[in-house]
Design a protein around this motif. Structure first.
Motif, PDB file in Angstrom:
ATOM      1  N   GLU A 208      27.657  73.830  63.173  1.00  0.00           N
ATOM      2  CA  GLU A 208      28.407  74.862  63.900  1.00  0.00           C
ATOM      3  C   GLU A 208      27.802  76.207  63.484  1.00  0.00           C
ATOM      4  N   ILE A 209      26.669  76.523  64.048  1.00  0.00           N
ATOM      5  CA  ILE A 209      25.794  77.594  63.578  1.00  0.00           C
ATOM      6  C   ILE A 209      26.338  78.997  63.835  1.00  0.00           C
ATOM      7  N   PHE A 210      27.426  79.108  64.586  1.00  0.00           N
ATOM      8  CA  PHE A 210      27.887  80.389  65.124  1.00  0.00           C
ATOM      9  C   PHE A 210      27.974  81.499  64.079  1.00  0.00           C
ATOM     10  N   ALA A 211      28.594  81.225  62.932  1.00  0.00           N
ATOM     11  CA  ALA A 211      28.812  82.275  61.933  1.00  0.00           C
ATOM     12  C   ALA A 211      27.499  82.854  61.436  1.00  0.00           C
ATOM     13  N   GLN A 212      26.457  82.046  61.384  1.00  0.00           N
ATOM     14  CA  GLN A 212      25.144  82.560  60.978  1.00  0.00           C
ATOM     15  C   GLN A 212      24.568  83.508  62.018  1.00  0.00           C
ATOM     16  N   ARG A 213      25.096  83.490  63.218  1.00  0.00           N
ATOM     17  CA  ARG A 213      24.644  84.390  64.281  1.00  0.00           C
ATOM     18  C   ARG A 213      25.632  85.537  64.499  1.00  0.00           C
TER      19      ARG A 213
ATOM     20  N   LEU B  89      37.196  70.423  66.643  1.00  0.00           N
ATOM     21  CA  LEU B  89      36.919  70.170  65.234  1.00  0.00           C
ATOM     22  C   LEU B  89      38.149  69.791  64.429  1.00  0.00           C
ATOM     23  N   PRO B  90      39.249  70.555  64.456  1.00  0.00           N
ATOM     24  CA  PRO B  90      40.403  70.164  63.645  1.00  0.00           C
ATOM     25  C   PRO B  90      41.019  68.843  64.057  1.00  0.00           C
ATOM     26  N   ARG B  91      40.914  68.493  65.336  1.00  0.00           N
ATOM     27  CA  ARG B  91      41.470  67.223  65.784  1.00  0.00           C
ATOM     28  C   ARG B  91      40.620  66.047  65.343  1.00  0.00           C
ATOM     29  N   LEU B  92      39.332  66.235  65.254  1.00  0.00           N
ATOM     30  CA  LEU B  92      38.432  65.141  64.887  1.00  0.00           C
ATOM     31  C   LEU B  92      38.199  65.049  63.384  1.00  0.00           C
ATOM     32  N   ALA B  93      38.041  66.194  62.736  1.00  0.00           N
ATOM     33  CA  ALA B  93      37.658  66.203  61.316  1.00  0.00           C
ATOM     34  C   ALA B  93      38.767  66.683  60.396  1.00  0.00           C
ATOM     35  N   GLY B  94      39.870  67.214  60.938  1.00  0.00           N
ATOM     36  CA  GLY B  94      40.916  67.800  60.108  1.00  0.00           C
ATOM     37  C   GLY B  94      40.657  69.289  59.902  1.00  0.00           C
ATOM     38  N   LEU B  95      41.717  70.022  59.597  1.00  0.00           N
ATOM     39  CA  LEU B  95      41.628  71.485  59.566  1.00  0.00           C
ATOM     40  C   LEU B  95      40.713  71.993  58.456  1.00  0.00           C
ATOM     41  N   GLN B  96      40.810  71.449  57.248  1.00  0.00           N
ATOM     42  CA  GLN B  96      39.989  71.974  56.153  1.00  0.00           C
ATOM     43  C   GLN B  96      38.506  71.737  56.395  1.00  0.00           C
ATOM     44  N   GLN B  97      38.152  70.546  56.860  1.00  0.00           N
ATOM     45  CA  GLN B  97      36.737  70.283  57.128  1.00  0.00           C
ATOM     46  C   GLN B  97      36.254  71.113  58.307  1.00  0.00           C
ATOM     47  N   ALA B  98      37.127  71.333  59.294  1.00  0.00           N
ATOM     48  CA  ALA B  98      36.758  72.202  60.415  1.00  0.00           C
ATOM     49  C   ALA B  98      36.444  73.605  59.916  1.00  0.00           C
TER      50      ALA B  98
ATOM     51  N   ALA C 186      28.798  77.202  58.317  1.00  0.00           N
ATOM     52  CA  ALA C 186      27.728  76.867  59.278  1.00  0.00           C
ATOM     53  C   ALA C 186      26.673  75.956  58.669  1.00  0.00           C
ATOM     54  N   ASP C 187      27.095  75.097  57.737  1.00  0.00           N
ATOM     55  CA  ASP C 187      26.162  74.171  57.101  1.00  0.00           C
ATOM     56  C   ASP C 187      25.641  73.145  58.101  1.00  0.00           C
ATOM     57  N   PHE C 188      24.436  72.661  57.858  1.00  0.00           N
ATOM     58  CA  PHE C 188      23.942  71.491  58.569  1.00  0.00           C
ATOM     59  C   PHE C 188      24.475  70.244  57.881  1.00  0.00           C
ATOM     60  N   VAL C 189      24.902  69.275  58.672  1.00  0.00           N
ATOM     61  CA  VAL C 189      25.368  68.015  58.125  1.00  0.00           C
ATOM     62  C   VAL C 189      24.530  66.885  58.705  1.00  0.00           C
ATOM     63  N   THR C 190      24.383  65.832  57.918  1.00  0.00           N
ATOM     64  CA  THR C 190      23.607  64.673  58.341  1.00  0.00           C
ATOM     65  C   THR C 190      24.433  63.811  59.293  1.00  0.00           C
ATOM     66  N   PRO C 191      23.783  62.912  60.027  1.00  0.00           N
ATOM     67  CA  PRO C 191      24.547  62.001  60.881  1.00  0.00           C
ATOM     68  C   PRO C 191      25.542  61.156  60.094  1.00  0.00           C
ATOM     69  N   GLU C 192      25.135  60.726  58.896  1.00  0.00           N
ATOM     70  CA  GLU C 192      26.021  59.901  58.081  1.00  0.00           C
ATOM     71  C   GLU C 192      27.267  60.679  57.672  1.00  0.00           C
ATOM     72  N   GLU C 193      27.105  61.943  57.264  1.00  0.00           N
ATOM     73  CA  GLU C 193      28.274  62.744  56.905  1.00  0.00           C
ATOM     74  C   GLU C 193      29.124  63.034  58.135  1.00  0.00           C
ATOM     75  N   ALA C 194      28.479  63.328  59.257  1.00  0.00           N
ATOM     76  CA  ALA C 194      29.225  63.572  60.490  1.00  0.00           C
ATOM     77  C   ALA C 194      30.045  62.337  60.881  1.00  0.00           C
ATOM     78  N   LYS C 195      29.499  61.152  60.647  1.00  0.00           N
ATOM     79  CA  LYS C 195      30.239  59.925  60.945  1.00  0.00           C
ATOM     80  C   LYS C 195      31.445  59.802  60.020  1.00  0.00           C
ATOM     81  N   GLU C 196      31.268  60.110  58.733  1.00  0.00           N
ATOM     82  CA  GLU C 196      32.388  60.056  57.791  1.00  0.00           C
ATOM     83  C   GLU C 196      33.501  61.026  58.188  1.00  0.00           C
ATOM     84  N   LEU C 197      33.127  62.150  58.793  1.00  0.00           N
ATOM     85  CA  LEU C 197      34.104  63.154  59.219  1.00  0.00           C
ATOM     86  C   LEU C 197      34.762  62.820  60.553  1.00  0.00           C
TER      87      LEU C 197
END
Length: 260
Positions: free
Chosen positions: A128-133, A145-154, A161-172
């Protein structure tokens, strides 16, 4: 017509390809509008039973193309116009699969999340690169995001704006399956075939029921389920399924209305 976004239909499956590989498939305002038009066309075409959304080259989508500087018009108007596209994608009356190879960044990430399933290559990456821009979330990210990953992770994804791996994205809960690069095309093709073979009216209603259920009371959900079931009984598909079960055969679903 622009070839920045391609639409191909074969065997009841529509494939939408974001086709600006020289820009990592980042889209202009015209590109978002063309995607919206394709989605609208698909929504009215009963011969299409499943949709695959992917990117050309080595990326899924790098979001909005800001390389040319600020676009004309008031930003609020531009973003509201673009917002028709995620709404159309998320609410499309057909099952959708995002096939993600390479980067899915900003609006590109949220575009994948608008789909019913996200199949990611092990070489994909998400941000979610937006903040870096110097920008805030758009393309539905603040809702998804909050519905899929929960509010804190969102918040983590949106603030840092971190990059996450596919494996971490799946865990989320942001990716459904992770596949090796040599496996992903075949896996998505098989998944699309399975979805296209399902009863289209029942699948469309399941999608609406689940989407609406997250903001409705339990009583409202039960009432909507009853109405949806009545519609299913009025198609050829429910009787076909019952007969196939009794005969120990495979049902062929058409979605045709059986009441004249």
């Amino acid at each position: 017509m622009s070839d920045d976004i391609l639409l191909e239909v074969e065997d009841q499956i529509a494939t939408i390809t974001l086709n600006r590989p020289h820009r990592k498939n980042a889209q202009t305002a015209d590109g978002w509008a063309l995607l919206h038009d394709h989605l609208r066309t698909i929504s009215y075409d009963d011969s299409i039973r499943a949709v695959v959304l992917t990117g050309a080259g080595d990326a899924f989508c790098a979001g909005a193309d800001i390389g040319g500087g600020p676009a004309a018009g008031h930003p609020l108007t531009r973003v509201r116009n673009i917002s028709r596209t995620p709404e159309a994608l998320y609410s499309l009356n057909k099952p959708t699969i995002a096939k993600v190879k390479g980067a899915a960044v900003g609006a590109g990430f949220n575009m994948a999340l608008c789909c019913d399933f996200v199949v990611a290559s092990s070489t994909a990456k998400f941000s979610e690169i937006f903040a870096q821009r110097g920008l805030s979330l758009d393309f539905g990210g603040a809702w998804l995001l909050p519905r899929l990953a929960g509010l804190q992770q969102a918040k983590r994804l949106a603030f840092l704006a971190d990059f996450v791996t596919p494996e971490e994205a799946k865990e989320l809960g942001l990716v459904t399956w992770v596949k090796e690069p040599e496996e992903i095309d075949g896996f998505v093709a098989d998944l699309a075939d399975r979805l296209a073979a399902m009863p289209p009216i029942a699948i469309a209603q399941n999608k609406d029921l689940l989407h609406n259920g997250v903001v409705q009371s339990f009583r409202d959900v039960l009432d909507n389920e009853a109405r949806a079931q009545a519609i299913n009984y009025a198609t050829d598909d429910a009787p076909a399924a019952f007969k196939a079960f009794a005969d120990k055969t495979e049902a062929e679903f058409t979605g045709k209305w059986s009441i004249t």
